[in-house]
Scaffold this motif. Structure first.
Motif, PDB file in Angstrom:
ATOM      1  N   THR A  92       0.842  -1.199   0.000  1.00  0.00           N
ATOM      2  CA  THR A  92       0.000   0.000   0.000  1.00  0.00           C
ATOM      3  C   THR A  92       0.875   1.246   0.000  1.00  0.00           C
ATOM      4  N   LEU A 143      -7.421   4.201   1.907  1.00  0.00           N
ATOM      5  CA  LEU A 143      -7.655   3.357   3.086  1.00  0.00           C
ATOM      6  C   LEU A 143      -8.817   3.856   3.946  1.00  0.00           C
ATOM      7  N   ASN A 170       1.944  -3.303   4.592  1.00  0.00           N
ATOM      8  CA  ASN A 170       1.187  -2.122   5.023  1.00  0.00           C
ATOM      9  C   ASN A 170       2.144  -0.944   5.141  1.00  0.00           C
ATOM     10  N   GLY A 173       0.802   5.509   5.015  1.00  0.00           N
ATOM     11  CA  GLY A 173       0.719   6.166   6.324  1.00  0.00           C
ATOM     12  C   GLY A 173       0.556   7.655   6.129  1.00  0.00           C
ATOM     13  N   ASN A 196      -3.761   5.425   9.539  1.00  0.00           N
ATOM     14  CA  ASN A 196      -2.672   4.588  10.052  1.00  0.00           C
ATOM     15  C   ASN A 196      -3.183   3.401  10.856  1.00  0.00           C
ATOM     16  N   THR A 200      -5.439   0.688   7.864  1.00  0.00           N
ATOM     17  CA  THR A 200      -4.457  -0.403   7.746  1.00  0.00           C
ATOM     18  C   THR A 200      -5.034  -1.690   8.320  1.00  0.00           C
ATOM     19  N   THR A 204      -5.847  -5.180   6.179  1.00  0.00           N
ATOM     20  CA  THR A 204      -5.229  -6.399   6.705  1.00  0.00           C
ATOM     21  C   THR A 204      -6.286  -7.477   6.920  1.00  0.00           C
ATOM     22  N   THR A 220       4.434  -4.542   8.266  1.00  0.00           N
ATOM     23  CA  THR A 220       3.813  -3.241   8.512  1.00  0.00           C
ATOM     24  C   THR A 220       4.861  -2.185   8.858  1.00  0.00           C
ATOM     25  N   LEU A 243      -1.286   0.997  15.911  1.00  0.00           N
ATOM     26  CA  LEU A 243      -0.977   0.097  14.785  1.00  0.00           C
ATOM     27  C   LEU A 243       0.026  -0.970  15.212  1.00  0.00           C
TER      28      LEU A 243
END
Ligand SMILES: NC(=O)C1=CN([C@@H]2O[C@H](COP(=O)(O)OP(=O)(O)OC[C@H]3O[C@@H](n4cnc5c(N)ncnc54)[C@H](O)[C@@H]3O)[C@@H](O)[C@H]2O)C=CC1
Ligand SMILES: C[C@]12CC(=O)[C@H]3[C@@H](CCC4=CC(=O)CC[C@@]43C)[C@@H]1CC[C@@H]2C(=O)CO
Length: 388
Positions: A92, A143, A170, A173, A196, A200, A204, A220, A243
């Motif tokens: 991503t 996202l 991932n 951000g 974030n 994410t 996932t 990540t 995260l």
């Protein structure tokens, strides 16, 4: 021949015996080769053992010699890599920065890359289309939009029907803005969390069924700001803390499924984010126009502008060579035994040492010193100081 009964001989001898057995095991499994560097390391270990033998108490010497032996073993054992053939990776945030560079590297290595971008016409979107192989697919995905994530999930299923999805990187951000925690707008906190953490997490979860069936990888890119209190980065750091936490929980919960989860902690790099002056200017204006007047008076506009200037000054010191991050991402995808955490940055060990082991009176000042060189204080505190 009478065997020496000196305790130190037996102590250090036992360390050497254990180390020799480990080295023999690694050689016999071709997990290590006798390079000139390895000979130099062995020679240095002998010298170090003499030093311990002559100057240190036996127990301390044994611990230090054992640690040195394990360190040599760890750095001289080539990390076994899995074959690339047939593996597909979704990354991503490939519009710029680490994501764009990682997509290019993985394409060059022969992966089938699915690169998501926020904007198909971004520099990453254009360059990847122009310079990468036809194995690479570009998907527009925001996202913060569940429908985009759903579409990305569908396209990924179609593109990986033959061999499945091996890894999710991932990388995307967002740092909505920086500034004192009290001054940061709630929209700044929410903006960071939406991308974030929640975004994410959502991508996932969407891809996890595919990753469980391939016993693949989740990599990540988080941030040390999620583990240490960098000034001005409360909103961004909090989202990265959340995260990192959820990814580490995934790590041990997915172990029985054979999915391996790694977190990359980069240092400071001159990527799209650092240089995006228009973004920071826009956010700065939004902050000034949305701050309650009493806060603006107590801190002062000059203080807030100084924060911006210091942040830009700091950005000039950011590293331009992304390879530590890209190497970490590649290792986390391909290594037979990926690390739980990758610290991708030269001075990061110092930052973590200070942040973890030194008293907060020292570590607070260290993190402040990153940005606050000669920084003025909030207006109300300056007034207080002047009247004292
Ligand atoms: N540059 C640095 O010093 C450091 C960066 N990081 C992290 O590295 C990762 C990559 O960032 P950089 O390459 O540095 O910056 P960057 O700004 O060049 O890349 C960030 C990527 O995320 C994408 N993105 C932003 N919002 C999105 C959304 N709503 N949906 C989908 N994609 C979105 C952007 O389009 C861009 O492609 C980020 O997670 C960042 O937090 C962590 C530590 C240090
Ligand atoms: C916020 C951002 C990315 C980071 O995590 C770094 C920060 C500058 C200060 C830092 C120094 C370090 O050693 C660790 C990383 C970090 C906290 C960066 C400023 C802009 C970057 C960004 O916007 C990422 O999206």
């Amino acid at each position: 021949m009478e065997l020496s009964t000196s305790p130190s001989i037996w102590a250090y001898g036992s360390v050497w015996l254990f180390f020799s057995l480990l080295v023999y095991f690694k050689f016999s499994h071709s997990d290590m080769v006798l390079t000139p560097a390895l000979l130099v390391y062995f020679f240095l270990l002998v010298l170090f053992e003499w030093f311990c033998h002559l100057y240190l108490p036996i127990l301390l010497g044994m611990v230090l010699l054992s640690s040195a032996c394990f360190y040599v073993l760890s750095i001289t054992s080539p990390r076994k890599l899995l074959p690339v053939a047939g593996k597909a990776v979704l990354i991503t945030g490939c519009d710029s920065g680490f994501g764009k560079a990682a997509a290019q590297r993985l394409d060059e290595l022969g992966f089938k890359v699915i690169a998501t971008v926020l904007d198909l016409e971004s520099p990453g979107g254009k360059d990847l289309r122009k310079n990468c192989s036809d194995r690479l697919t570009i998907i527009q995905m925001d996202l913060t939009k569940p429908e985009d994530i759903k579409r990305a999930q569908q396209i990924t299923k179609e593109k990986t029907r033959e061999n499945g999805l091996w890894a999710l990187v991932n990388n995307a951000g967002y740092c909505a803005h920086f500034g004192d925690a009290e001054l940061s707008l709630m929209s700044t906190y929410r903006g960071c969390m939406e991308v974030n953490f929640f975004g994410t997490l959502e991508i996932t979860k969407a891809l996890l069924p595919m990753l469980r069936s391939s016993k693949g990888r989740i990599v990540t890119v988080s941030s040390p700001a999620g583990e240490h209190s960098f000034p001005f980065l409360a909103a961004y750091g909090s989202s990265k803390a959340a995260l990192s936490r959820v990814m580490d929980t995934f790590r041990h919960e997915l172990m029985p499924w054979g999915v391996k989860v790694s977190v990359i902690q980069p240092g400071s790099y001159k990527t799209g984010a650092h240089d995006d002056k228009s973004h920071w200017e826009r956010q700065h204006k939004k902050l000034l126009s949305n701050l309650p007047n009493e806060l603006l008076q107590e801190y002062g506009e000059e203080y807030i502008s100084e924060t911006q200037n210091l942040f830009f000054e700091y950005g000039k010191t950011a590293c331009t060579d992304f390879s530590p991050v890209i190497d970490s991402i590649t290792d986390a995808i391909l290594s037979e035994n990926p690390k739980v955490k990758y610290y991708a940055g030269k001075q990061l060990w110092l930052l973590y040492f200070i942040g973890i082991y030194l008293p907060s009176s020292i570590s607070d000042n260290f993190f402040k010193s990153l940005f606050l060189k000669g920084k003025i204080m909030p207006r109300a505190l300056r007034k207080q100081k002047n009247t004292e």
